[in-house]
Scaffold this active site. Structure first.
Site, PDB file in Angstrom:
ATOM      1  N   PRO A 118     -17.809  -4.148  29.364  1.00 13.52           N
ATOM      2  CG  PRO A 118     -17.181  -6.375  29.440  1.00 13.52           C
ATOM      3  CD  PRO A 118     -18.385  -5.499  29.404  1.00 13.52           C
ATOM      4  N   GLY A 120     -13.215  -1.858  24.711  1.00 17.97           N
ATOM      5  CA  GLY A 120     -11.839  -1.823  24.242  1.00 17.97           C
ATOM      6  C   GLY A 120     -11.649  -0.678  23.279  1.00 17.97           C
ATOM      7  CB  CYS A 121      -9.754   1.781  22.592  1.00 19.45           C
ATOM      8  SG  CYS A 121      -9.353   3.205  21.556  1.00 19.45           S
ATOM      9  CG  HIS A 163     -15.009   4.346  22.349  1.00 17.60           C
ATOM     10  ND1 HIS A 163     -14.451   3.494  23.271  1.00 17.60           N
ATOM     11  CD2 HIS A 163     -14.030   4.574  21.434  1.00 17.60           C
ATOM     12  CE1 HIS A 163     -13.190   3.241  22.939  1.00 17.60           C
ATOM     13  NE2 HIS A 163     -12.920   3.878  21.824  1.00 17.60           N
ATOM     14  CD  GLU A 164     -15.041   5.618  17.754  1.00 19.17           C
ATOM     15  OE1 GLU A 164     -14.046   6.354  17.566  1.00 19.17           O
ATOM     16  OE2 GLU A 164     -14.920   4.408  18.023  1.00 19.17           O
TER      17      GLU A 164
END
Length: 203
Positions: A118, A120-121, A163-164
């Site tokens: 999982p 999120g952001c 992600h970044e």
């Protein structure tokens, strides 16, 4: 207009931009070599770290503060361990990550192993989805605030970096997630409150 108000309404913001803001969907530009040590870039980096810690999150990219430049900051402090059960902490391969700031970062995949977890952001507040990421990566770039210019990351820290880095290319985790896993993380609270709830965009 007061200086304090101006600082809230022009980039770099002291909040996270939300999905829909065009800055999140463009490829960020490289910081030119002659600008790396400039007051402007130093100010952007300082603001990124300030926002990262104010929201108690683990990563931020400059576009999330409205700045379309290739800068990322990551940190997973020891205190965050308390936010997860020991089982989740171990299963997601979490570990502490000292403050790491890179200008013009590049990422290299170091392992073919992929984990789906999982994710999120802060720019998609209130939701999460399962995303497949590589287990081991190497980030290189111009290290700031004592960050080495090369960092090998494993597990959750590698996920943070991927992600970044996506943010620098106009990619948001929802572009990569298993669509069927997209979840409002407060759904149970919404039900228990009879539908009376709100997603907060400030801490």
């Amino acid at each position: 207009m007061s200086t304090e108000l101006e600082s809230r309404t022009v980039p770099p913001y002291n909040h996270f931009t939300q999905i829909g803001d065009p800055v999140l969907r463009i490829r960020a530009e490289e910081v030119q070599p002659e600008c790396v040590d400039s007051q402007e870039i130093t100010g952007i980096v300082d603001q990124m770290v300030k926002v990262l810690r104010h929201y108690d999150c683990v990563g931020v990219a400059a576009p999330q503060l409205g700045v379309p430049l290739r800068i990322i900051a990551m940190e997973f402090r020891e205190e965050k361990r308390e936010q997860f059960t020991p089982e989740v902490y171990q299963q997601r391969k979490m570990s502490t990550l000292p403050l790491s700031v890179f200008i013009n970062p590049k990422i290299e995949v170091m392992s073919d192993t992929i984990h789906t977890q999982p994710e999120g952001c802060m720019s998609v507040r209130g939701f999460s989805g399962r995303v497949a990421r590589y287990d081991r990566v190497k980030v290189t770039g111009i290290g700031m605030l004592g960050t080495p210019d090369e960092l090998e990351l494993v597990g959750w820290s590698a996920r943070i970096a991927q992600h970044e880095m996506d943010h620098l290319n106009g990619i948001i985790y929802i572009d990569r997630m298993d669509v069927s896993s997209f979840t409002c993380i407060t759904w149970a609270r919404i039900n228990s409150n009879g539908g009376r709830d709100a997603i907060m965009f400030d801490k």
